[in-house]
Design a protein around this motif. Sequence first.
Motif, PDB file in Angstrom:
ATOM      1  N   MET A 251       1.980   6.602  -6.895  1.00 44.73           N
ATOM      2  CA  MET A 251       0.963   7.566  -7.335  1.00 44.73           C
ATOM      3  C   MET A 251       1.469   8.995  -7.187  1.00 44.73           C
ATOM      4  SD  MET A 251      -2.549   5.769  -5.958  1.00 44.73           S
ATOM      5  CE  MET A 251      -3.596   7.102  -6.459  1.00 44.73           C
ATOM      6  N   GLU A 252       2.187   9.250  -6.122  1.00 44.21           N
ATOM      7  CA  GLU A 252       2.735  10.597  -5.903  1.00 44.21           C
ATOM      8  C   GLU A 252       3.827  10.932  -6.921  1.00 44.21           C
ATOM      9  OE1 GLU A 252       4.013  10.497  -1.842  1.00 44.21           O
ATOM     10  OE2 GLU A 252       1.967  10.591  -1.057  1.00 44.21           O
ATOM     11  N   ASN A 253       4.535   9.891  -7.383  1.00 43.65           N
ATOM     12  CA  ASN A 253       5.617  10.102  -8.353  1.00 43.65           C
ATOM     13  C   ASN A 253       5.133   9.980  -9.793  1.00 43.65           C
ATOM     14  OD1 ASN A 253       7.432  10.424  -6.260  1.00 43.65           O
ATOM     15  ND2 ASN A 253       8.007   8.273  -6.239  1.00 43.65           N
ATOM     16  N   CYS A 254       3.824   9.922  -9.966  1.00 46.41           N
ATOM     17  CA  CYS A 254       3.227   9.828 -11.306  1.00 46.41           C
ATOM     18  C   CYS A 254       3.791   8.643 -12.094  1.00 46.41           C
ATOM     19  CB  CYS A 254       3.429  11.128 -12.080  1.00 46.41           C
ATOM     20  SG  CYS A 254       2.661  12.546 -11.276  1.00 46.41           S
ATOM     21  N   ALA A 255       3.723   7.461 -11.500  1.00 42.64           N
ATOM     22  CA  ALA A 255       4.222   6.248 -12.160  1.00 42.64           C
ATOM     23  C   ALA A 255       3.307   5.878 -13.311  1.00 42.64           C
ATOM     24  CB  ALA A 255       4.272   5.109 -11.145  1.00 42.64           C
ATOM     25  N   PRO A 256       3.805   5.090 -14.261  1.00 41.82           N
ATOM     26  CA  PRO A 256       2.979   4.668 -15.376  1.00 41.82           C
ATOM     27  C   PRO A 256       1.780   3.843 -14.896  1.00 41.82           C
ATOM     28  CG  PRO A 256       5.260   3.932 -15.654  1.00 41.82           C
ATOM     29  CD  PRO A 256       5.167   4.611 -14.348  1.00 41.82           C
ATOM     30  N   MET A 257       0.708   3.924 -15.665  1.00 35.96           N
ATOM     31  CA  MET A 257      -0.548   3.260 -15.296  1.00 35.96           C
ATOM     32  C   MET A 257      -0.382   1.747 -15.212  1.00 35.96           C
ATOM     33  SD  MET A 257      -3.383   3.824 -14.304  1.00 35.96           S
ATOM     34  CE  MET A 257      -4.936   4.526 -14.633  1.00 35.96           C
ATOM     35  N   ASN A 258       0.379   1.148 -16.131  1.00 37.08           N
ATOM     36  CA  ASN A 258       0.531  -0.313 -16.094  1.00 37.08           C
ATOM     37  C   ASN A 258       1.266  -0.760 -14.827  1.00 37.08           C
ATOM     38  OD1 ASN A 258       3.057   0.615 -16.793  1.00 37.08           O
ATOM     39  ND2 ASN A 258       3.356  -0.848 -18.464  1.00 37.08           N
ATOM     40  N   LYS A 259       2.194   0.037 -14.317  1.00 37.10           N
ATOM     41  CA  LYS A 259       2.882  -0.274 -13.064  1.00 37.10           C
ATOM     42  C   LYS A 259       1.903  -0.221 -11.890  1.00 37.10           C
ATOM     43  CE  LYS A 259       6.544  -0.722 -10.378  1.00 37.10           C
ATOM     44  NZ  LYS A 259       7.220  -1.978 -10.212  1.00 37.10           N
TER      45      LYS A 259
ATOM     46  N   ALA B 214       0.838  -1.209   0.000  1.00 40.53           N
ATOM     47  CA  ALA B 214       0.000   0.000   0.000  1.00 40.53           C
ATOM     48  C   ALA B 214       0.869   1.254   0.000  1.00 40.53           C
ATOM     49  CB  ALA B 214      -0.938  -0.008   1.204  1.00 40.53           C
ATOM     50  N   SER B 215       1.942   1.225   0.773  1.00 37.10           N
ATOM     51  CA  SER B 215       2.811   2.404   0.789  1.00 37.10           C
ATOM     52  C   SER B 215       3.567   2.550  -0.532  1.00 37.10           C
ATOM     53  CB  SER B 215       3.773   2.363   1.974  1.00 37.10           C
ATOM     54  OG  SER B 215       4.609   1.252   1.893  1.00 37.10           O
TER      55      SER B 215
END
Length: 147
Positions: A57-65, A50-51
């Motif tokens: 999410m805060e680092n704007c990771a790719p959607m597939n990740k 969860a963390s």
Amino acid sequence: MKFRYVYQKVVDLKSNEKTQAEWMLSAAVGQLQLEQHSLDQLFEEQSKTASVIQSQMENCAPMNKLQELQRYMESIEQAITRKISDVKRAEINVENKKMILNGKMLDEKVWLKAKEKARDKFQHEMLLREQNELDEMATVRFAMRAR
């Protein structure tokens, strides 16, 4: 004369059954602890995941990740659900083993009490026999002195 209990083998059997029931309870408690430890590890993994999702999410990771992490989180939740049912089964098993042990302890106690009563009766009879022998000896001595 020494006391010998007629049903000593039964007493020994009941004692052995109680010991076996104690071992079975110990094994069941050990299994419960393993299941609880495994559940705790799953909760830790869920918290870590969860963390990681939050930081991604805060680092704007790719959607597939993020989707991959979400699927992993769902599999952890399913594992937690299964593990909770395993823990409940282990708890029920421990309770059953406790009930069995209580029954075995009661059986052993009944037989030990019967043995104790038999020993008390034997000792009482031995004391009476000794007293009768002493009384007979005293009577014979008295009769010999009276002649």
